[in-house]
Design a protein around this motif. Structure first.
Motif, PDB file in Angstrom:
ATOM      1  N   TRP A  65       0.792  -1.235   0.000  1.00  0.00           N
ATOM      2  CA  TRP A  65       0.000   0.000   0.000  1.00  0.00           C
ATOM      3  C   TRP A  65       0.818   1.276   0.000  1.00  0.00           C
ATOM      4  N   LEU A  66       2.051   1.249   0.479  1.00  0.00           N
ATOM      5  CA  LEU A  66       2.838   2.485   0.530  1.00  0.00           C
ATOM      6  C   LEU A  66       2.919   3.187  -0.827  1.00  0.00           C
ATOM      7  N   PRO A  67       3.086   2.471  -1.950  1.00  0.00           N
ATOM      8  CA  PRO A  67       3.123   3.172  -3.246  1.00  0.00           C
ATOM      9  C   PRO A  67       1.851   3.938  -3.583  1.00  0.00           C
ATOM     10  N   TYR A  68       0.706   3.543  -3.002  1.00  0.00           N
ATOM     11  CA  TYR A  68      -0.510   4.301  -3.267  1.00  0.00           C
ATOM     12  C   TYR A  68      -0.444   5.688  -2.640  1.00  0.00           C
ATOM     13  N   TYR A  69       0.185   5.790  -1.492  1.00  0.00           N
ATOM     14  CA  TYR A  69       0.321   7.086  -0.831  1.00  0.00           C
ATOM     15  C   TYR A  69       1.402   7.942  -1.500  1.00  0.00           C
ATOM     16  N   MET A  70       2.464   7.314  -1.950  1.00  0.00           N
ATOM     17  CA  MET A  70       3.618   8.052  -2.437  1.00  0.00           C
ATOM     18  C   MET A  70       3.639   8.249  -3.951  1.00  0.00           C
ATOM     19  N   ASP A  71       3.007   7.349  -4.700  1.00  0.00           N
ATOM     20  CA  ASP A  71       2.998   7.442  -6.162  1.00  0.00           C
ATOM     21  C   ASP A  71       1.603   7.749  -6.699  1.00  0.00           C
ATOM     22  N   VAL A  72       0.667   6.825  -6.500  1.00  0.00           N
ATOM     23  CA  VAL A  72      -0.640   6.933  -7.135  1.00  0.00           C
ATOM     24  C   VAL A  72      -1.388   8.167  -6.649  1.00  0.00           C
ATOM     25  N   THR A 105      -1.562   0.369   6.548  1.00  0.00           N
ATOM     26  CA  THR A 105      -0.383   1.222   6.401  1.00  0.00           C
ATOM     27  C   THR A 105      -0.026   1.873   7.735  1.00  0.00           C
ATOM     28  N   TRP A 106      -1.017   2.390   8.423  1.00  0.00           N
ATOM     29  CA  TRP A 106      -0.799   2.958   9.757  1.00  0.00           C
ATOM     30  C   TRP A 106      -0.299   1.888  10.727  1.00  0.00           C
ATOM     31  N   ALA A 145      13.818   4.921  12.141  1.00  0.00           N
ATOM     32  CA  ALA A 145      13.799   6.182  11.402  1.00  0.00           C
ATOM     33  C   ALA A 145      13.080   6.019  10.070  1.00  0.00           C
ATOM     34  N   TRP A 146      13.299   4.880   9.410  1.00  0.00           N
ATOM     35  CA  TRP A 146      12.624   4.616   8.118  1.00  0.00           C
ATOM     36  C   TRP A 146      11.115   4.625   8.320  1.00  0.00           C
ATOM     37  N   TYR A 147      10.620   3.954   9.340  1.00  0.00           N
ATOM     38  CA  TYR A 147       9.182   3.916   9.586  1.00  0.00           C
ATOM     39  C   TYR A 147       8.656   5.297   9.980  1.00  0.00           C
ATOM     40  N   TYR A 148       9.389   5.993  10.825  1.00  0.00           N
ATOM     41  CA  TYR A 148       8.929   7.325  11.242  1.00  0.00           C
ATOM     42  C   TYR A 148       8.939   8.314  10.080  1.00  0.00           C
ATOM     43  N   TYR A 149       9.883   8.186   9.166  1.00  0.00           N
ATOM     44  CA  TYR A 149       9.903   9.074   8.005  1.00  0.00           C
ATOM     45  C   TYR A 149       8.594   8.943   7.227  1.00  0.00           C
ATOM     46  N   ASN A 150       8.122   7.719   7.014  1.00  0.00           N
ATOM     47  CA  ASN A 150       6.866   7.524   6.296  1.00  0.00           C
ATOM     48  C   ASN A 150       5.676   8.001   7.117  1.00  0.00           C
ATOM     49  N   VAL A 152       5.496  10.356   9.432  1.00  0.00           N
ATOM     50  CA  VAL A 152       5.400  11.809   9.571  1.00  0.00           C
ATOM     51  C   VAL A 152       5.104  12.482   8.237  1.00  0.00           C
ATOM     52  N   THR A 153       5.526  11.878   7.125  1.00  0.00           N
ATOM     53  CA  THR A 153       5.234  12.504   5.834  1.00  0.00           C
ATOM     54  C   THR A 153       3.843  12.134   5.316  1.00  0.00           C
ATOM     55  N   ILE A 154       3.276  11.019   5.769  1.00  0.00           N
ATOM     56  CA  ILE A 154       1.921  10.658   5.348  1.00  0.00           C
ATOM     57  C   ILE A 154       0.882  11.295   6.269  1.00  0.00           C
ATOM     58  N   TRP A 155       1.103  11.223   7.594  1.00  0.00           N
ATOM     59  CA  TRP A 155       0.086  11.681   8.545  1.00  0.00           C
ATOM     60  C   TRP A 155       0.453  12.971   9.266  1.00  0.00           C
ATOM     61  N   GLY A 156       1.687  13.384   9.219  1.00  0.00           N
ATOM     62  CA  GLY A 156       2.055  14.672   9.784  1.00  0.00           C
ATOM     63  C   GLY A 156       2.077  14.700  11.295  1.00  0.00           C
ATOM     64  N   ASN A 157       0.919  14.728  11.903  1.00  0.00           N
ATOM     65  CA  ASN A 157       0.799  14.901  13.357  1.00  0.00           C
ATOM     66  C   ASN A 157       0.626  13.541  14.022  1.00  0.00           C
TER      67      ASN A 157
END
Length: 516
Positions: A65-72, A105-106, A145-150, A152-157
């Motif tokens: 599912w990550l590509p749906y958030y980042m690409d699609v 994804t969450w 860090a890899w998981y937190y990067y995704n 914070v960039t998908i959900w922000g808060n």
């Protein structure tokens, strides 16, 4: 921990199951069960704990599912899925915040954080080889860090959880700056503890270069140009410069037979194994299930499509030999993947013309990277594909480094790093065709270069966020012209996804993202 066993006394006396009337509850210790109280004791336990973090990658959230958030979801993609909720991710009009893609994804990202926290909390106390112990903790910090990067960039808060979670925890959200600071801290400490490379079966683990690459990406995303340049310099002009290079053949970055190569900074490892074999078992499915959802009709579910405008970016210039940019055929599967047209373009062993697509489908474009079309000839895609996902490629590092230099006012110094990427594709160097660009012009050129080099590799959404397209009405209008779905984008809302409502319902300390 204790396990409660229930014994049917009548059954013990060999009476029939139907006559079993009375039960006795016995609260007894299971002496053979491993749990938190007796697990973290040996170097083998430490290794198993680290491997469990990597093992989380095959779950649907990070893999499918990550590509749906980042690409699609970005302007280069859209969805034609009959699954309304999945289509709403790219449509920017989600109403069911709890559906499977959201919750996977969450939840799977937080599961990765939890497993990393277990290693970071427990492994330092194990009596074992000190260097190996430090390396394991370094790997866990990189992966956290890899998981937190995704996240914070998908959900922000989001919350910032740094200790193994307990069932009754109700963490609060923290300022995004605090999450970014922890990402930077984890990666800095990981870089100091991780080796530059591995051999044998250890290949594929996080390295020092991976830590610096992700650290540079994190600083770049926050527009911290000098810090980004400093981190990326380790790979570009520092000790890592002799370790990494661009492969001569661009397509080799997406084949399963040429994985973990000189261009790979960090790859998520997948291997095709039996499907439906349980979670976290030695025979668990450790392949990637991305391909069936991205493949065209007859070979997949046709849930994800690429906008045709992307293909025209590749056609803006020819190679020095007068040929089409070879990256187009690797990036896009459509009627003209072969420049000669649908009678020559191969689709899983058929020609595009043979597929006899209907009027709506014949004009579509699919993301080709990470499909198995060269392996699944005339067949349907599999849910346990063997192709590693190249999470950080050296070409991306070079382009990020050039972007950092340009924003530091060092535009002339940034040219050579873009030139390396272009020349691998057979294009003339920028220094020959567009010399003397100012900072703004070079930025526009970089945006084009990242489309032609990185489309379909889960970088696009964060590129657009970093470049201000989600905060500026004039820039948003550009996205709306490319992708009609962006008519649904509201500044101040759609930059981040809504937090699953089920999480807010069980945690009074969580607040939904603005305007959702």
């Amino acid at each position: 921990m204790r396990t409660v066993y229930k014994f049917c006394i009548a059954a013990v006396l060999a009476m029939s199951a139907s006559s079993c009337k009375k039960y006795l509850d016995l609260d007894v210790e299971n002496p053979n069960r491993e749990d938190e109280s007796n697990f973290w004791n040996t170097g083998e336990n430490a290794l198993e704990g680290v491997n469990a973090i990597y093992g989380n990658f095959y779950r649907n959230g990070p893999s499918r599912w990550l590509p749906y958030y980042m690409d699609v979801r970005s302007d280069d993609g859209y969805s034609t899925s009959p699954w309304n909720e999945l289509r709403s991710i790219s449509g920017l009009n989600i109403t069911n915040y709890n559906f499977e893609v959201q919750s996977d994804t969450w939840g799977h990202h937080w599961r990765g954080v939890y497993r990393a926290n277990q290693v970071i909390a427990n492994v330092p106390n194990i009596e074992m080889d000190a260097a190996l112990r430090d390396r394991y903790v370094g790997e866990a910090k990189f992966l956290r860090a890899w998981y937190y990067y995704n996240l914070v960039t998908i959900w922000g808060n989001i919350p910032l959880i740094l200790e193994p979670s307990q069932p009754n925890d109700k963490p609060s959200q923290v300022p995004q700056e605090q999450v970014w600071a922890q990402i930077e801290k984890d990666l800095t400490e990981a870089a100091a503890a991780l080796p530059p490379s591995y051999t044998g079966e250890e290949i594929g683990r996080a390295t020092r270069g991976a830590a610096y690459g992700l650290l540079g990406r994190a600083h770049l995303q926050q527009r911290e140009w000098q810090a980004a340049a400093d981190a990326l310099a380790w790979l570009v002009t520092g000790p890592g410069a002799t370790q990494y290079s661009l492969l001569p053949n661009y397509y080799d970055n997406f084949r399963h037979t040429t994985e973990n190569n000189a261009e790979s900074v960090f790859e998520i490892q997948f291997k095709q194994r039996p499907e439906n074999s349980g979670e976290d078992a030695p025979t668990s499915n450790v392949g990637t299930s991305r391909a069936p959802f991205f493949a065209p009709p007859g070979h997949g579910f046709n849930d994800a499509n690429m906008h045709r405008w992307v293909t025209r970016e590749f056609l803006q210039e020819r190679t020095v030999a007068g040929q089409r940019d070879p990256r187009l055929a690797v990036t896009a599967l459509y009627d003209s993947t072969d420049e000669r047209g649908p009678n020559f373009t191969s689709v899983y062993g058929f020609t595009f013309a043979e597929k006899n697509y209907d009027a709506n489908t014949s004009n579509r474009v699919w993301y080709r990277k990470y499909l198995n079309d060269e392996l699944r000839i005339r067949e349907f895609e599999v849910f346990n594909g063997p192709k590693n996902f190249r999470s950080i490629r050296y070409a991306d590092v070079l382009l990020m480094y050039a972007e950092a230099l340009n924003n530091l006012g060092q535009t002339a110094n940034a040219y050579p790093f873009v030139d390396r990427v272009r020349q691998r594709a057979g294009l003339a160097p920028l220094s020959a065709v567009r010399p003397g660009m100012n900072q703004a012009q070079f930025q526009q050129q970089l945006e084009h270069e990242r489309i032609t080099e990185l489309t379909g590799e889960s970088t696009r959404w964060n590129d657009l966020a970093r470049w201000g397209y989600f905060d500026d009405p004039a820039k948003l209008a550009i996205l709306q012209a490319r992708d009609p779905e962006f008519a649904n984008f509201q500044i101040g809302r759609n930059k981040y996804m809504p937090i699953p409502q089920s999480e807010i319902d069980i945690n009074v300390n969580l607040t939904q993202n603005p305007n959702w």
